[in-house]
Design a protein around this motif. Structure first.
Motif, mmCIF file in Angstrom:
data_model
loop_
_atom_site.group_PDB
_atom_site.id
_atom_site.type_symbol
_atom_site.label_atom_id
_atom_site.label_comp_id
_atom_site.label_asym_id
_atom_site.label_seq_id
_atom_site.Cartn_x
_atom_site.Cartn_y
_atom_site.Cartn_z
ATOM 1 N N LYS A 175 0.850 -1.195 0.000
ATOM 2 C CA LYS A 175 0.000 0.000 0.000
ATOM 3 C C LYS A 175 0.882 1.240 0.000
ATOM 4 C CE LYS A 175 -4.421 -1.399 1.252
ATOM 5 N NZ LYS A 175 -5.430 -1.466 2.275
ATOM 6 N N VAL A 176 0.506 2.210 -0.817
ATOM 7 C CA VAL A 176 1.187 3.506 -0.840
ATOM 8 C C VAL A 176 0.095 4.560 -0.684
ATOM 9 C CG1 VAL A 176 2.640 5.081 -2.171
ATOM 10 C CG2 VAL A 176 3.021 2.618 -2.338
ATOM 11 N N LEU A 177 0.249 5.415 0.309
ATOM 12 C CA LEU A 177 -0.759 6.432 0.636
ATOM 13 C C LEU A 177 -2.144 5.796 0.744
ATOM 14 C CD1 LEU A 177 0.546 9.303 -1.696
ATOM 15 C CD2 LEU A 177 0.879 9.076 0.761
ATOM 16 N N GLY A 178 -2.178 4.579 1.303
ATOM 17 C CA GLY A 178 -3.448 3.895 1.554
ATOM 18 C C GLY A 178 -4.026 3.169 0.354
ATOM 19 N N HIS A 179 -3.344 3.208 -0.792
ATOM 20 C CA HIS A 179 -3.859 2.568 -2.007
ATOM 21 C C HIS A 179 -2.962 1.417 -2.447
ATOM 22 C CE1 HIS A 179 -6.647 5.876 -2.724
ATOM 23 N NE2 HIS A 179 -5.643 6.723 -2.523
ATOM 24 N N GLU A 180 -3.569 0.471 -3.182
ATOM 25 C CA GLU A 180 -2.741 -0.541 -3.843
ATOM 26 C C GLU A 180 -2.245 0.065 -5.153
ATOM 27 O OE1 GLU A 180 -4.154 -4.538 -4.295
ATOM 28 O OE2 GLU A 180 -5.460 -4.287 -2.552
ATOM 29 N N PRO A 181 -0.926 0.254 -5.294
ATOM 30 C CA PRO A 181 -0.425 0.937 -6.489
ATOM 31 C C PRO A 181 -0.858 0.262 -7.793
ATOM 32 C CG PRO A 181 1.318 0.706 -4.867
ATOM 33 C CD PRO A 181 0.148 -0.059 -4.344
ATOM 34 N N ARG A 182 -1.014 -1.075 -7.793
ATOM 35 C CA ARG A 182 -1.355 -1.771 -9.037
ATOM 36 C C ARG A 182 -2.694 -1.294 -9.594
ATOM 37 N NH1 ARG A 182 -1.760 -7.871 -8.581
ATOM 38 N NH2 ARG A 182 -2.807 -7.567 -10.555
ATOM 39 N N GLU A 183 -3.554 -0.765 -8.718
ATOM 40 C CA GLU A 183 -4.854 -0.271 -9.188
ATOM 41 C C GLU A 183 -4.743 1.122 -9.799
ATOM 42 O OE1 GLU A 183 -7.381 -0.694 -5.809
ATOM 43 O OE2 GLU A 183 -7.487 -2.877 -6.056
ATOM 44 N N ARG A 184 -3.636 1.784 -9.572
ATOM 45 C CA ARG A 184 -3.351 3.113 -10.103
ATOM 46 C C ARG A 184 -4.522 4.081 -9.956
ATOM 47 N NH1 ARG A 184 1.207 3.735 -12.404
ATOM 48 N NH2 ARG A 184 0.639 5.193 -14.055
ATOM 49 N N PRO A 185 -5.047 4.229 -8.724
ATOM 50 C CA PRO A 185 -6.157 5.171 -8.545
ATOM 51 C C PRO A 185 -5.683 6.616 -8.723
ATOM 52 C CG PRO A 185 -5.409 4.362 -6.427
ATOM 53 C CD PRO A 185 -4.616 3.614 -7.469
ATOM 54 N N LEU A 186 -6.598 7.448 -9.156
ATOM 55 C CA LEU A 186 -6.258 8.838 -9.450
ATOM 56 C C LEU A 186 -5.624 9.536 -8.252
ATOM 57 C CD1 LEU A 186 -6.434 11.071 -11.572
ATOM 58 C CD2 LEU A 186 -8.671 11.681 -10.650
ATOM 59 N N ASP A 187 -6.192 9.284 -7.053
ATOM 60 C CA ASP A 187 -5.679 9.956 -5.849
ATOM 61 C C ASP A 187 -4.190 9.647 -5.643
ATOM 62 O OD1 ASP A 187 -5.994 11.403 -3.309
ATOM 63 O OD2 ASP A 187 -5.522 9.442 -2.444
ATOM 64 N N LEU A 188 -3.785 8.420 -5.975
ATOM 65 C CA LEU A 188 -2.373 8.053 -5.822
ATOM 66 C C LEU A 188 -1.534 8.685 -6.943
ATOM 67 C CD1 LEU A 188 -0.166 6.445 -4.369
ATOM 68 C CD2 LEU A 188 -0.714 4.508 -5.839
ATOM 69 N N LEU A 189 -2.025 8.590 -8.172
ATOM 70 C CA LEU A 189 -1.256 9.110 -9.309
ATOM 71 C C LEU A 189 -1.008 10.612 -9.175
ATOM 72 C CD1 LEU A 189 -2.915 7.187 -12.286
ATOM 73 C CD2 LEU A 189 -0.838 6.632 -11.029
ATOM 74 N N GLN A 190 -1.931 11.307 -8.519
ATOM 75 C CA GLN A 190 -1.759 12.756 -8.355
ATOM 76 C C GLN A 190 -0.775 13.111 -7.242
ATOM 77 O OE1 GLN A 190 -5.856 13.960 -7.732
ATOM 78 N NE2 GLN A 190 -6.039 14.594 -9.864
ATOM 79 N N ARG A 191 -0.519 12.122 -6.338
ATOM 80 C CA ARG A 191 0.318 12.433 -5.162
ATOM 81 C C ARG A 191 1.642 11.680 -5.170
ATOM 82 N NH1 ARG A 191 -3.655 10.555 -0.878
ATOM 83 N NH2 ARG A 191 -2.263 11.406 0.682
ATOM 84 N N LEU A 192 1.927 10.990 -6.267
ATOM 85 C CA LEU A 192 3.163 10.215 -6.358
ATOM 86 C C LEU A 192 3.863 10.554 -7.672
ATOM 87 C CD1 LEU A 192 3.679 6.499 -5.553
ATOM 88 C CD2 LEU A 192 4.180 7.269 -7.857
ATOM 89 N N TYR A 193 5.186 10.703 -7.626
ATOM 90 C CA TYR A 193 5.922 10.948 -8.868
ATOM 91 C C TYR A 193 7.123 10.018 -8.902
ATOM 92 C CZ TYR A 193 7.815 13.284 -12.911
ATOM 93 O OH TYR A 193 8.248 13.550 -14.182
ATOM 94 N N PHE A 194 7.266 9.328 -10.029
ATOM 95 C CA PHE A 194 8.398 8.409 -10.210
ATOM 96 C C PHE A 194 9.276 8.937 -11.341
ATOM 97 C CE2 PHE A 194 9.721 4.404 -12.597
ATOM 98 C CZ PHE A 194 10.876 4.213 -11.835
#
Ligand SMILES: Nc1ncnc2c1ncn2[C@@H]1O[C@H](COP(=O)(O)OP(=O)(O)OP(=O)(O)O)[C@@H](O)[C@H]1O
Length: 281
Positions: free
Chosen positions: A60-79
């Motif tokens: 889990k990253v920021l409470g989300h499973e990264p594999r699902e690539r939810p918008l909330d995660l994509l907006q708060r994570l940069y690789f």
């Protein structure tokens, strides 16, 4: 919890890339991810970014499973990959099109980064050097103000001023609450800003060392002659003698040296401090 992995495993083909990865990062700060070549640093960053999927375990990253690539995660994570694709666009045009994906993108900071990294905002990136391209990409990455910033070998290609600017930007980022993970072989280039060292070996995490704790736990001494056979520490030949590291809290006569600590831990002669007493074999 910002990053939480339990029993995480991954493989590209039949061979395991990572297994039994347990990791908790619960606060802002800068973690240096270090390992021998091919041990899975990039793969771990890609798993965190949702660009590779776990074959077992939980992540889990920021409470989300990264594999699902939810918008909330994509907006708060940069690789930022080690060899990122650079469009044949100017830095100004790149921000015009890509900044919108990051709600916290700071245009003022981007302009400041371009100035301090000495990047021409109006020169297309296919007409600049490797190091200049890297500076432009770092300027963008840092301006996203992403809560989780994953940087793969970010200092490669940077000149001395570029590295200095990069370190200052990292410190500003953590002061603003960012959690930054940097995969690097060049520990000496970032050691002054790291607060944790994450060590991968044998395809798993062999330690997550709090460097504040490490300074009290490990002692570093410069000695004129090689320590005798049977000494429980680790010794490395350096100009002026031997740099030794021991896990006994004895006084040091020189400062903590991360590359030596890394070598000592991967060599298996030292243990992790505190709760991270994963004995290395
Ligand atoms: N696309 C791929 N397909 C198959 N195997 C891969 C792929 N990418 C990486 N691997 C393998 O997975 C392992 C881990 O690779 P990874 O790139 O994560 O290591 P790394 O620690 O970042 O390496 P380096 O320090 O050399 O950059 C390596 O053994 C590599 O050969």
């Amino acid at each position: 919890m910002i990053i939480e992995a339990r029993g995480l495993a991954h493989h590209y083909g039949p061979e395991k890339t990572l297994s039994d990865v347990d990791l908790v990062i619960d606060r802002a700060g800068i973690t240096g991810l270090c390992a021998p070549n091919g041990e899975g640093k990039t793969t771990l960053l890609k798993l965190l970014a949702g660009l590779q999927f776990p074959s077992a375990g939980e992540l889990k990253v920021l409470g989300h499973e990264p594999r699902e690539r939810p918008l909330d995660l994509l907006q708060r994570l940069y690789f930022l990959p080690s060899e990122p694709h650079a469009p044949k666009w100017t830095p100004t045009k790149i921000a015009h099109y890509y900044a919108a994906f990051y709600p916290n993108f700071d245009h003022q900071l981007y302009r400041e980064n371009l100035v301090s990294f000495r990047v021409d905002p109006n020169k297309p990136l296919d007409r600049v050097s490797f190091g200049q391209k890297r500076r432009a990409q770092l300027s963008f990455a840092l301006a996203t103000r992403a809560q989780v910033l994953l940087l793969d070998e970010p200092t490669i290609g940077l000149d001395i001023q570029g590295k200095d600017q990069f370190r200052r930007s990292l410190i500003a980022g953590t002061e603003a609450g960012q959690t930054i993970v940097i995969a690097t072989h060049l520990l000496s280039e970032v050691e002054n800003v790291l607060d944790h060292l994450l060590l991968l070996a044998d395809r798993t995490i062999r330690g997550y060392v709090d460097l504040g704790q490490a300074a009290a736990f490990y002692s570093f001494n410069l000695k004129p002659v090689k320590p005798p056979y049977g000494d429980k520490g680790y010794a490395r030949r350096v100009p002026g003698g031997w740099l030794t590291v021991h896990a006994d809290g004895r006084p040091s006569n020189t400062s903590l040296d991360l590359e030596t600590l890394y070598l000592a831990l991967t060599d298996g002669r030292l243990v992790m401090p505190g709760t991270l007493q994963t004995p290395l074999v």
